[in-house]
Write an enzyme that holds these catalytic residues in place. Structure first.
Site, PDB file in Angstrom:
ATOM      1  N   ARG A  46       0.790  -1.140  -0.098  1.00 38.54           N
ATOM      2  CA  ARG A  46      -0.038   0.032   0.123  1.00 38.54           C
ATOM      3  C   ARG A  46       0.892   1.440  -0.013  1.00 38.54           C
ATOM      4  O   ARG A  46       0.499   2.234  -0.350  1.00 38.54           O
ATOM      5  CB  ARG A  46      -0.937   0.073   1.199  1.00 38.54           C
ATOM      6  CG  ARG A  46      -1.604   1.413   1.394  1.00 38.54           C
ATOM      7  CD  ARG A  46      -3.012   1.253   2.192  1.00 38.54           C
ATOM      8  NE  ARG A  46      -2.887   0.432   3.354  1.00 38.54           N
ATOM      9  CZ  ARG A  46      -2.207   0.609   4.417  1.00 38.54           C
ATOM     10  NH1 ARG A  46      -1.527   1.662   4.544  1.00 38.54           N
ATOM     11  NH2 ARG A  46      -2.204  -0.129   5.631  1.00 38.54           N
ATOM     12  N   TYR A  98     -16.220  16.452 -15.130  1.00 32.35           N
ATOM     13  CA  TYR A  98     -16.913  15.147 -15.334  1.00 32.35           C
ATOM     14  C   TYR A  98     -18.066  14.822 -14.450  1.00 32.35           C
ATOM     15  O   TYR A  98     -17.921  15.312 -13.207  1.00 32.35           O
ATOM     16  CB  TYR A  98     -15.613  14.123 -15.195  1.00 32.35           C
ATOM     17  CG  TYR A  98     -15.766  12.593 -15.126  1.00 32.35           C
ATOM     18  CD1 TYR A  98     -16.103  12.250 -16.216  1.00 32.35           C
ATOM     19  CD2 TYR A  98     -15.700  11.959 -13.992  1.00 32.35           C
ATOM     20  CE1 TYR A  98     -16.516  10.734 -16.276  1.00 32.35           C
ATOM     21  CE2 TYR A  98     -16.019  10.547 -14.028  1.00 32.35           C
ATOM     22  CZ  TYR A  98     -16.355  10.040 -15.102  1.00 32.35           C
ATOM     23  OH  TYR A  98     -16.633   8.642 -15.187  1.00 32.35           O
ATOM     24  N   ASP A 170      -7.974  18.265 -14.423  1.00 34.63           N
ATOM     25  CA  ASP A 170      -8.221  16.926 -14.771  1.00 34.63           C
ATOM     26  C   ASP A 170      -7.819  16.970 -16.538  1.00 34.63           C
ATOM     27  O   ASP A 170      -8.592  17.613 -17.153  1.00 34.63           O
ATOM     28  CB  ASP A 170      -9.577  16.502 -14.800  1.00 34.63           C
ATOM     29  CG  ASP A 170      -9.970  15.171 -15.113  1.00 34.63           C
ATOM     30  OD1 ASP A 170      -9.369  14.720 -15.958  1.00 34.63           O
ATOM     31  OD2 ASP A 170     -11.176  14.834 -14.649  1.00 34.63           O
ATOM     32  N   LYS A 195      -8.169   5.835 -19.351  1.00 30.96           N
ATOM     33  CA  LYS A 195      -8.685   6.345 -20.594  1.00 30.96           C
ATOM     34  C   LYS A 195      -7.370   6.337 -21.534  1.00 30.96           C
ATOM     35  O   LYS A 195      -6.964   4.888 -21.843  1.00 30.96           O
ATOM     36  CB  LYS A 195      -9.148   7.640 -20.616  1.00 30.96           C
ATOM     37  CG  LYS A 195     -10.366   7.936 -19.732  1.00 30.96           C
ATOM     38  CD  LYS A 195     -11.612   7.005 -19.668  1.00 30.96           C
ATOM     39  CE  LYS A 195     -12.389   7.059 -18.582  1.00 30.96           C
ATOM     40  NZ  LYS A 195     -12.844   8.300 -17.950  1.00 30.96           N
TER      41      LYS A 195
HETATM   42  C1  LIG Z   1     -13.355   8.792 -16.860  1.00 26.83           C
HETATM   43  C2  LIG Z   1     -13.207  10.199 -16.347  1.00 26.83           C
HETATM   44  C3  LIG Z   1     -12.917  10.159 -14.906  1.00 26.83           C
HETATM   45  C4  LIG Z   1     -13.000   9.151 -13.941  1.00 26.83           C
HETATM   46  O1  LIG Z   1     -12.029   8.257 -14.197  1.00 26.83           O
HETATM   47  P1  LIG Z   1     -12.490   6.624 -13.590  1.00 26.83           P
HETATM   48  O2  LIG Z   1     -11.401   5.955 -13.856  1.00 26.83           O
HETATM   49  O3  LIG Z   1     -13.681   6.240 -14.282  1.00 26.83           O
HETATM   50  O4  LIG Z   1     -12.427   6.608 -12.170  1.00 26.83           O
HETATM   51  C5  LIG Z   1     -12.656  11.641 -14.516  1.00 26.83           C
HETATM   52  N1  LIG Z   1     -12.363  12.525 -15.347  1.00 26.83           N
HETATM   53  C6  LIG Z   1     -12.610  12.357 -16.669  1.00 26.83           C
HETATM   54  C7  LIG Z   1     -12.332  13.677 -17.678  1.00 26.83           C
HETATM   55  C8  LIG Z   1     -12.860  11.247 -17.121  1.00 26.83           C
HETATM   56  O5  LIG Z   1     -13.166  10.984 -18.337  1.00 26.83           O
END
Ligand SMILES: *Cc1c(COP(=O)(O)O)cnc(C)c1O
Length: 383
Positions: A46, A98, A170, A195
Site C-alpha cells: 500500500r 466530469y 483533470d 482512458k
Molecule cells: C473517466 C473520467 C474520470 C473518472 O475516472 P475513472 O477512472 O472512471 O474513475 C474523471 N475525469 C474524466 C475527464 C474522465 O473521463
C-alpha cells in the site's frame, strides 16, 4: 530525451537481476526488511510497490513533475486531491467537469463542511469573480465534456495563485502528449488512466502528478492513509500503454480532425464541436496550449430528435455504443441518454447538452472504415 523516448526508457530500466528488457511484475504485498525498524525501499505494497513505482516514474517524467501517485481509479485520484481541504475551505470547479467529479464534490466532499462552487471557466473572468479567500483549490478540465470546451490553464493558474489557491487540472481528455498543465503553472495534474494512458479498455486506474515535493508528500500521506492504490497488474498495463501513448494519441487526433471536417460539411449534421475547427469558441486557446493536436474526442449535433439520435448511435458497428473513451476502439454515445442522463432536462439544456448530441471517442481504426460506419448510420436514420 524526447517525450516518446522517455515513455519507453524512463522508469523501465532493465531488470538488474536477469537483464529482462521488461520489468517483472511484483505482486508481493510485503517485503523482507534489512532489520527491525530499518526500512528498505519497499516495505508494504500500500505504501509502495516496484511495479506501481515504475509507472509513476514514467508518468512523472512525461508530465514534467517531481513525482506521480497511481490510484485504483480516476475518481480515487480526484478524491485524494480534494482530501487536502479542511472544513471551511472552498473548492471552485469548472461547470463542465466530469459527472463523477460533480457527484464527488456535491455528495461527498461537501459533507466535510467544504463549500463547492461551480463556474464556467472558459472565461477566466468568471473564475476571478467566483474565487474567495476561502478558496484552497480550483479544479478545471480542458477539453471539457461533452462540448469540448477549452479553459485557459495558464490564466487560471495565475488567478488561483493570486488568491493562494492550488490549481488542479483533470487532463484526462488531453493526455500529456497534447497538454502538460504543470508547465502552464498548474499544481496538480489528474488523469483517469482508464482512458488514454492505459489506452486499451482493459483496466481502471487514476493518477496525480505534481511538481512540488511538499505537495507530493501531502498527497502521498493521504493516499497511504486512505489506501486507494493502483494494483500491480494495472500498473504494468499502464506502463505498457505509455510506451505507445504518443503514437496512439497523434494518430487518433489525425483521424478525429478528418472526421470533424467531414462531419462539419455533412448535410445531416447541425454542428460539430471540435477544438481543432476554427469556428470552435476555444480554438485560439487550444492552439496555444495543446501541442500539435486537438484531441480525439468530438461531439456533433445530428439534425434530428432524441429518437433519431438514439437510432443513430445504435446503428454503428465499428463505433461501439459505450461510455468511456481514449482507447484503441472507437466508441459512440448519446450524452442525453448516457453520460449526462443523471442531469435533469433543464440542467442539460443549461449545459448545452441537446437531444441530438452525439459524442465520439475516435480510436485507431482506419479513417475510411470509420467514415463508412458513420455514413451507413446516417442512412439508417433517414431510411
Ligand atoms: C473517466 C473520467 C474520470 C473518472 O475516472 P475513472 O477512472 O472512471 O474513475 C474523471 N475525469 C474524466 C475527464 C474522465 O473521463
Amino acid at each position: 530525451m524526447q517525450f516518446r523516448t522517455r515513455a519507453i526508457h524512463v522508469g523501465n530500466e532493465k531488470c538488474p537481476e536477469t537483464g529482462a528488457v521488461v520489468r517483472p511484475l511484483h505482486f508481493a504485498s510485503t517485503f523482507v526488511q534489512p532489520g527491525a525498524g530499518d526500512w528498505g525501499e519497499f516495505d508494504y505494497s500500500r505504501s509502495g510497490n516496484p511495479t506501481r513505482k515504475a509507472f509513476e516514474t514514467t508518468l512523472a517524467s512525461l508530465e514534467g513533475g517531481c513525482g506521480a501517485l497511481a490510484f485504483a481509479s480516476g475518481m480515487a485520484a480526484t478524491h485524494c486531491a480534494v482530501s487536502l481541504l479542511n472544513s471551511g475551505d472552498q473548492v471552485v470547479a469548472g461547470s463542465d467537469i466530469y459527472g463523477g467529479t460533480y457527484r464527488l464534490l456535491h455528495k461527498v466532499t461537501n459533507r466535510a463542511g467544504i463549500d463547492v462552487t461551480l463556474c464556467n471557466t472558459t472565461d477566466p473572468a468568471n473564475l476571478q469573480a467566483a474565487i474567495t479567500p476561502a478558496t484552497k483549490l480550483v479544479w478545471i478540465e480542458s477539453p471539457g465534456n461533452p462540448r469540448m470546451t477549452i479553459t485557459d490553464i495558464a490564466t487560471c493558474a495565475e488567478i488561483a495563485h493570486e488568491h493562494g489557491a492550488l490549481l488542479g487540472v483533470d487532463s484526462t481528455f488531453a493526455s500529456p502528449v497534447l497538454t502538460r498543465p504543470l508547465e502552464l503553472g498548474a499544481d496538480i495534474v489528474m488523469h483517469s488512466a482508464t482512458k488514454y494512458l492505459g489506452g486499451h479498455s482493459d483496466l481502471m486506474g487514476g493518477a496525480l502528478v505534481v511538481r512540488d515535493e511538499e505537495l507530493f508528500d501531502e498527497l502521498y500521506f493521504v493516499q497511504n492513509a486512505t489506501g486507494a492504490i493502483m494494483g500491480p497488474m494495472e500498473a504494468f498495463l499502464c506502463s505498457r500503454g505509455l510506451k505507445t501513448l504518443e503514437l496512439r494519441v497523434r494518430e487518433q487526433c489525425r483521424t478525429a480532425a478528418k472526421l470533424a471536417a467531414w462531419l462539419a460539411a455533412h448535410d445531416q449534421v447541425d454542428k460539430v464541436l471540435y477544438p481543432g475547427l476554427t469556428d470552435h469558441p476555444g480554438h485560439g486557446v487550444a492552439a496555444e496550449q495543446m501541442d500539435g493536436g486537438f484531441g480525439a474526442m468530438l461531439t456533433f449535433d445530428l439534425k434530428g430528435d432524441f429518437d433519431a439520435t438514439k437510432k443513430f448511435v445504435e446503428s454503428t458497428h465499428l463505433f461501439q455504443l459505450a461510455v468511456s473513451l481514449g482507447a484503441v476502439e472507437s466508441l459512440i454515445e448519446q450524452p442525453a441518454s448516457m453520460s449526462h442522463a443523471s442531469y435533469d432536462p433543464a440542467d442539460r439544456a443549461k449545459h448545452g447538452i441537446t437531444d441530438g448530441m452525439i459524442r465520439l471517442s475516435v480510436g485507431l481504426e482506419a479513417y475510411e472504415d470509420l467514415q463508412a460506419d458513420l455514413e451507413q448510420a446516417f442512412a439508417a436514420v433517414t431510411g
